[in-house]
Design an enzyme around this catalytic site. Structure first.
Site, PDB file in Angstrom:
ATOM      1  NE  ARG A  21      -9.132   3.329 -56.622  1.00  0.00           N
ATOM      2  CZ  ARG A  21      -8.904   4.378 -55.969  1.00  0.00           C
ATOM      3  NH1 ARG A  21      -8.178   5.175 -55.746  1.00  0.00           N
ATOM      4  NH2 ARG A  21      -9.665   3.996 -54.794  1.00  0.00           N
ATOM      5  CG  ASN A  39     -11.385   4.684 -58.249  1.00  0.00           C
ATOM      6  OD1 ASN A  39     -11.057   3.771 -59.160  1.00  0.00           O
ATOM      7  ND2 ASN A  39     -12.049   4.947 -57.692  1.00  0.00           N
TER       8      ASN A  39
END
Length: 91
Positions: A21, A39
């Site tokens: 990320r 997530n």
């Protein structure tokens, strides 16, 4: 002029705990793409991204590989209408 649009991607494999990320955010900012990455409980990463079509293509190509320590098994994509986001956030 390049068309602006958004996309939603789901990335599976070894994509959590490998800076996926954060790396996506860094590249998105370089490409002037807005949106977010998060997530999911099932181990995938979900990415929502908006920007110019050519920049999104470059970003999607990267999502299919991810950062150095990641292993992407599957990366699905859905194109969506333009939404005006300002930043790219890690959720």
């Amino acid at each position: 002029m390049t068309k602006e649009l958004c996309m939603r991607c789901y990335i599976s494999g070894r994509v959590q705990g490998v800076w996926f990320r954060a790396s996506a955010k860094n590249l998105a900012e370089q490409l002037m793409i807005s949106g977010w990455a998060r997530n999911l409980a099932d181990g995938r990463v979900e990415v929502f991204a908006c920007g110019k079509e050519d920049k999104l293509e470059e970003f999607y190509t990267w999502l299919q590989k991810g950062p150095l320590n990641a292993r992407v098994d599957v990366c699905t994509r859905e194109n969506l209408p333009w939404e005006d986001y300002i930043t790219f956030d890690v959720l």
